[in-house]
Scaffold this motif. Structure first.
Motif, PDB file in Angstrom:
ATOM      1  N   ASN A 136      -4.250  33.329 -20.057  1.00 20.64           N
ATOM      2  CA  ASN A 136      -3.083  33.431 -19.183  1.00 20.64           C
ATOM      3  C   ASN A 136      -3.386  34.206 -17.903  1.00 20.64           C
ATOM      4  O   ASN A 136      -2.758  33.967 -16.877  1.00 20.64           O
ATOM      5  CB  ASN A 136      -1.931  34.104 -19.930  1.00 20.64           C
ATOM      6  N   LEU A 137      -4.327  35.126 -17.973  1.00 18.12           N
ATOM      7  CA  LEU A 137      -4.698  35.921 -16.794  1.00 18.12           C
ATOM      8  C   LEU A 137      -5.786  35.257 -15.958  1.00 18.12           C
ATOM      9  O   LEU A 137      -6.204  35.814 -14.940  1.00 18.12           O
ATOM     10  CB  LEU A 137      -5.169  37.309 -17.230  1.00 18.12           C
ATOM     11  N   GLY A 138      -6.255  34.064 -16.373  1.00 17.26           N
ATOM     12  CA  GLY A 138      -7.288  33.383 -15.613  1.00 17.26           C
ATOM     13  C   GLY A 138      -8.675  33.938 -15.841  1.00 17.26           C
ATOM     14  O   GLY A 138      -9.497  33.937 -14.926  1.00 17.26           O
ATOM     15  N   ARG A 139      -8.950  34.372 -17.061  1.00 13.14           N
ATOM     16  CA  ARG A 139     -10.272  34.899 -17.411  1.00 13.14           C
ATOM     17  C   ARG A 139     -10.834  34.100 -18.594  1.00 13.14           C
ATOM     18  O   ARG A 139     -10.949  34.590 -19.710  1.00 13.14           O
ATOM     19  CB  ARG A 139     -10.163  36.386 -17.748  1.00 13.14           C
ATOM     20  N   PRO A 140     -11.165  32.835 -18.352  1.00 10.80           N
ATOM     21  CA  PRO A 140     -11.593  31.978 -19.465  1.00 10.80           C
ATOM     22  C   PRO A 140     -12.910  32.417 -20.093  1.00 10.80           C
ATOM     23  O   PRO A 140     -13.104  32.240 -21.296  1.00 10.80           O
ATOM     24  CB  PRO A 140     -11.708  30.596 -18.820  1.00 10.80           C
ATOM     25  N   ALA A 141     -13.817  32.969 -19.316  1.00  9.83           N
ATOM     26  CA  ALA A 141     -15.097  33.404 -19.882  1.00  9.83           C
ATOM     27  C   ALA A 141     -14.883  34.503 -20.915  1.00  9.83           C
ATOM     28  O   ALA A 141     -15.499  34.494 -21.999  1.00  9.83           O
ATOM     29  CB  ALA A 141     -16.024  33.884 -18.769  1.00  9.83           C
ATOM     30  N   ASP A 142     -13.996  35.471 -20.614  1.00 12.60           N
ATOM     31  CA  ASP A 142     -13.703  36.534 -21.581  1.00 12.60           C
ATOM     32  C   ASP A 142     -13.034  35.958 -22.828  1.00 12.60           C
ATOM     33  O   ASP A 142     -13.298  36.404 -23.954  1.00 12.60           O
ATOM     34  CB  ASP A 142     -12.800  37.586 -20.939  1.00 12.60           C
ATOM     35  N   VAL A 178       1.802  34.823 -13.105  1.00 14.05           N
ATOM     36  CA  VAL A 178       0.490  35.463 -12.950  1.00 14.05           C
ATOM     37  C   VAL A 178      -0.099  35.075 -11.599  1.00 14.05           C
ATOM     38  O   VAL A 178      -0.115  33.898 -11.223  1.00 14.05           O
ATOM     39  CB  VAL A 178      -0.463  35.048 -14.088  1.00 14.05           C
ATOM     40  N   GLU A 179      -0.572  36.049 -10.871  1.00 15.72           N
ATOM     41  CA  GLU A 179      -1.184  35.784  -9.572  1.00 15.72           C
ATOM     42  C   GLU A 179      -2.564  35.153  -9.750  1.00 15.72           C
ATOM     43  O   GLU A 179      -3.296  35.481 -10.685  1.00 15.72           O
ATOM     44  CB  GLU A 179      -1.312  37.092  -8.790  1.00 15.72           C
ATOM     45  N   LYS A 180      -2.879  34.238  -8.869  1.00 24.38           N
ATOM     46  CA  LYS A 180      -4.178  33.577  -8.950  1.00 24.38           C
ATOM     47  C   LYS A 180      -5.292  34.615  -8.789  1.00 24.38           C
ATOM     48  O   LYS A 180      -5.202  35.493  -7.925  1.00 24.38           O
ATOM     49  CB  LYS A 180      -4.304  32.517  -7.857  1.00 24.38           C
ATOM     50  N   PRO A 181      -6.325  34.518  -9.602  1.00 26.27           N
ATOM     51  CA  PRO A 181      -7.432  35.481  -9.473  1.00 26.27           C
ATOM     52  C   PRO A 181      -8.026  35.469  -8.069  1.00 26.27           C
ATOM     53  O   PRO A 181      -8.058  34.436  -7.395  1.00 26.27           O
ATOM     54  CB  PRO A 181      -8.440  34.996 -10.521  1.00 26.27           C
ATOM     55  N   ARG A 182      -8.458  36.607  -7.619  1.00 26.35           N
ATOM     56  CA  ARG A 182      -9.011  36.748  -6.269  1.00 26.35           C
ATOM     57  C   ARG A 182     -10.188  35.810  -6.042  1.00 26.35           C
ATOM     58  O   ARG A 182     -10.330  35.203  -4.976  1.00 26.35           O
ATOM     59  CB  ARG A 182      -9.433  38.206  -6.058  1.00 26.35           C
ATOM     60  N   LYS A 183     -11.048  35.662  -7.050  1.00 23.73           N
ATOM     61  CA  LYS A 183     -12.195  34.773  -6.923  1.00 23.73           C
ATOM     62  C   LYS A 183     -11.752  33.342  -6.678  1.00 23.73           C
ATOM     63  O   LYS A 183     -12.318  32.634  -5.842  1.00 23.73           O
ATOM     64  CB  LYS A 183     -13.056  34.860  -8.187  1.00 23.73           C
ATOM     65  N   LYS A 193      -3.161  25.387 -13.747  1.00 25.49           N
ATOM     66  CA  LYS A 193      -2.061  24.943 -14.605  1.00 25.49           C
ATOM     67  C   LYS A 193      -1.969  25.751 -15.891  1.00 25.49           C
ATOM     68  O   LYS A 193      -0.899  25.822 -16.508  1.00 25.49           O
ATOM     69  CB  LYS A 193      -2.225  23.455 -14.935  1.00 25.49           C
ATOM     70  N   SER A 194      -3.069  26.344 -16.326  1.00 24.39           N
ATOM     71  CA  SER A 194      -3.089  27.105 -17.582  1.00 24.39           C
ATOM     72  C   SER A 194      -2.785  28.586 -17.383  1.00 24.39           C
ATOM     73  O   SER A 194      -2.794  29.351 -18.348  1.00 24.39           O
ATOM     74  CB  SER A 194      -4.452  26.953 -18.272  1.00 24.39           C
ATOM     75  N   LEU A 195      -2.538  29.010 -16.166  1.00 26.72           N
ATOM     76  CA  LEU A 195      -2.197  30.411 -15.926  1.00 26.72           C
ATOM     77  C   LEU A 195      -0.808  30.713 -16.485  1.00 26.72           C
ATOM     78  O   LEU A 195       0.062  29.843 -16.541  1.00 26.72           O
ATOM     79  CB  LEU A 195      -2.237  30.727 -14.432  1.00 26.72           C
ATOM     80  N   GLY A 196      -0.604  31.972 -16.861  1.00 27.76           N
ATOM     81  CA  GLY A 196       0.699  32.384 -17.345  1.00 27.76           C
ATOM     82  C   GLY A 196       1.733  32.382 -16.235  1.00 27.76           C
ATOM     83  O   GLY A 196       1.407  32.467 -15.039  1.00 27.76           O
TER      84      GLY A 196
END
Length: 667
Positions: free
Chosen positions: A240-246, A306-311, A300-303
């Motif tokens: 949800n936070l846009g951290r798929p690798a974690d 939730v703000e889009k990740p800076r990267k 589309k999978s972000l919560g």
């Protein structure tokens, strides 16, 4: 009561008396002695007896004290029962016998002193230092620990289990704020409870407060690293936070001891795949639209909220720069400004906006952003790279413009070409450089190269109107005025508000008409900007070559000689040449006669025909130097000739074989 030891026979009384005497000398005066010294009426014999009695008492106490030195250091409670009984009995007997003391009274002092009931008490005002401390004292109790009474702890004011139950009820009713409050109360009592942390994390997720949910989930992971439920929730929070690798890392850890939900794994891997596609597209240099599409799918999978990740935002801005059109460059600036509103000292955002400004041709502002980025991070490589790039390109562009303004067309073409090699990826700047080089090529009359450069400029920027107008001009100058007219009309159709476009269309149409008449410059073989002496020189040279006397057998020589003379007559006269160049000689005769109700405009006679003289009119009709001959010229009116004749023959004025070629009649 008198101690029994006083009446026992004493051994070695001599040393004891000496010891007692020494002790009396060293010790301060007791209260009884002080009283004796203060009473002048006391007998010396009584004082000695009392002193001797006290000395024997102290000697006996000292002797008994020395025998029990070791026992005196032991607390009475630690002694054996029999010894403890002896100690209690000894302590119940006074250590010193009552000492008779003389008290000043009004009666007989001798009878008072001999009374056995008289007891001497210490002076209440005496100092503590004056008291006798040689006698036995009670032993000091040993230190021991204080153990408070053991009682059950008070019951907590908050029941955590009751709070959890109530929080679960609120959670099921989707009242997440109250559920969070109840779980927080439970955690205030048991802060290390993984169950309460997990429940509150779930409530935070449902309330779209993912950062707080992440904190609770990570705390639960620290307490119980092998709790699959807590780890699964942690993985979902990462997605949800846009951290798929974690999220994928957490799921891999879960799979080592438990099963992972396929839906959760699919969501994380799908987001990670889209981000990798976007990164690969940027690295390969493909179109920016593919990057934008991949990022849209990942987002589309972000919560919710939730703000889009800076990267991701920086990647989107880079993709907009690759697209390079006007709208995408504006979008790139929007991305950069969004990042700079959060951190005005973000070097990556500053460089992104500088690159957008550079692509739009605003090099001065672009340089300012690059310098500011380097002030924030002097080692930022992209900032150094683009600062040097824009400085070099700006320098070469200015050198080309200077050469163009000073009339050094060839040098300008070369400088613009060198500037085009600095940054082939910058569509905005390069389109302007191509257009500038096309203008210099037109000055060099290299129309083919000019048209080619304009085509390249338009390919880089289809909305570049100036390049399209320059191409139309180059087409016309090369002789294709019909193509120029079509290009100008296309510009007017797509941009009706373009300044001056209608005038340029009119001029191009006039040039089309001019191109269909005799080209006097071409007949003489001179340029349109040829000087008067160049025209005269060219005429003389051609007149000699095409003179009929030198070409008696060439029928076309006379016609050629006639055309040369006609061209020279027009171009050698300044006024005629100006009218020829402006196209005034191409006025349609039907337009001239359409003004007024028949007859010539501007009054009677031919002198008022819009400023056109009869001689010029005859020249327009093809009159040569040998008079009017040929197909006839006839004015047929009821009242005779319009040139002033009164009547005349029925046919009016007629010319025979010497009339205008092909015939021309007004009737």
């Amino acid at each position: 009561m008198v101690l029994p030891g006083i009446f026992k026979p004493r051994k070695n009384s001599e040393p004891d008396s000496k010891k007692t005497s020494k002790h009396r000398e060293a010790s301060p005066l007791s209260p009884s002695r002080a009283s004796l010294s203060k009473s002048p009426n006391k007998s010396p014999t009584k004082s000695l007896k009392e002193s001797d009695l006290r000395s024997r008492q102290r000697t006996s106490a000292s002797r008994s004290s020395s025998k029990n030195t070791s026992a005196a250091d032991i607390h009475p409670l630690n002694l054996p029962p029999d010894e403890r009984e002896k100690r209690r009995s000894a302590m119940s007997v006074p250590s010193d016998p009552p000492t008779p003391m003389d008290i000043d009274q009004d009666g007989d002092t001798s009878s008072a002193a001999s009374s056995p009931q008289s007891i001497v008490y210490p002076d209440a005002n005496a100092n503590a230092d004056d008291t006798d401390t040689e006698g036995p004292t009670s032993p000091v109790p040993p230190p021991h620990r204080f153990k408070p009474p053991t009682s059950p702890p008070p019951a907590p004011a908050i029941d955590p289990e009751a709070c959890k139950v109530l929080g679960n009820k609120f959670f099921k009713n989707q009242d997440y704020v109250k559920a969070i409050a109840e779980y927080t109360k439970a955690l205030s009592v048991e802060p290390q409870s993984v169950t309460y942390l997990s429940n509150r994390s779930a409530a935070f997720m449902s309330a779209n407060r993912f950062e707080e949910a992440l904190a609770d989930a990570k705390q639960g992971q620290d307490i119980e690293p092998q709790n699959a439920k807590v780890l699964s929730r942690l993985a979902r929070i990462y997605v949800n936070l846009g951290r798929p690798a974690d999220a994928v890392d957490v799921m891999n850890h879960i799979s080592s001891f438990d099963t992972v939900s396929p839906a959760d794994r699919s969501l994380a891997t799908s987001m990670q795949s889209h981000i990798q596609q976007a990164e690969d597209a940027l690295r390969r240099g493909t179109t920016g639209s593919m990057v934008i599409h991949a990022l849209d799918q990942a987002e589309k999978s972000l919560g919710a909220g939730v703000e889009k990740p800076r990267k991701w935002q920086l990647m989107r801005g880079e993709a907009y720069l690759k697209m390079g059109n006007v709208n995408s460059l504006g979008d790139a600036q929007g991305v950069a400004m969004s990042l700079l509103r959060k951190n005005s000292k973000d070097p990556e955002a500053l460089v992104l906006r500088g690159r957008a400004l550079y692509a739009q041709g605003d090099n001065d502002k672009a340089l300012q952003h690059f310098r500011e980025a380097l002030n924030c991070d002097p080692d930022y490589k992209d900032g150094v790279k683009y600062l040097r790039l824009v400085q070099k390109l700006e320098r070469m562009k200015e050198e080309g413009n200077t050469a163009f303004k000073t009339g050094k067309w060839r040098q300008a073409v070369d400088l613009y070409g060198q500037a085009l090699e600095v940054d082939p990826t910058n569509k905005g700047i390069n389109s302007k450089l191509y257009q500038n080089r096309a203008m210099a090529s037109i000055k060099l009359k290299d129309y083919k190269s000019a048209i080619s450069d304009c085509d390249r400029a338009i390919a880089l920027d289809s909305t570049y109107i100036k390049a399209r107008k320059t191409r139309a001009r180059a087409m016309g100058e090369s002789g294709s005025w019909e193509d120029a007219v079509r290009e100008y009309k296309a510009i007017a159709e797509s941009n009706p508000s373009e300044p001056g476009i209608q005038k340029e269309i009119h001029n191009a149409e006039l040039e089309v008409k001019k191109s269909k008449r005799k080209d006097y410059y071409k007949l003489l073989g001179v340029e349109k900007d040829a000087s008067e002496s160049e025209i005269k020189k060219a005429y003389r040279k051609l007149a000699i070559v095409h003179h009929p006397d030198k070409n008696p057998d060439d029928a076309s020589a006379a016609e050629k000689f006639k055309e040369i003379g006609e061209a020279y007559e027009c171009l050698s006269d300044g006024q005629k040449r100006a009218r020829y160049d402006s196209g005034e000689d191409l006025i349609d005769p039907s337009e001239m006669f359409a003004q007024g109700g028949g007859g010539f405009p501007m009054g009677g006679g031919m002198g008022g025909m819009g400023g056109i003289s009869p001689e010029m009119l005859f020249n327009m009709m093809g009159q040569g130097g040998g008079g009017m001959g040929g197909g006839g010229f006839t004015f047929s009116t009821a009242g005779g000739s319009p040139f002033g004749g009164a009547g005349g023959s029925r046919g009016g004025r007629s010319r025979g074989a010497g009339g205008f070629p092909g015939g021309f009649s007004f009737g």
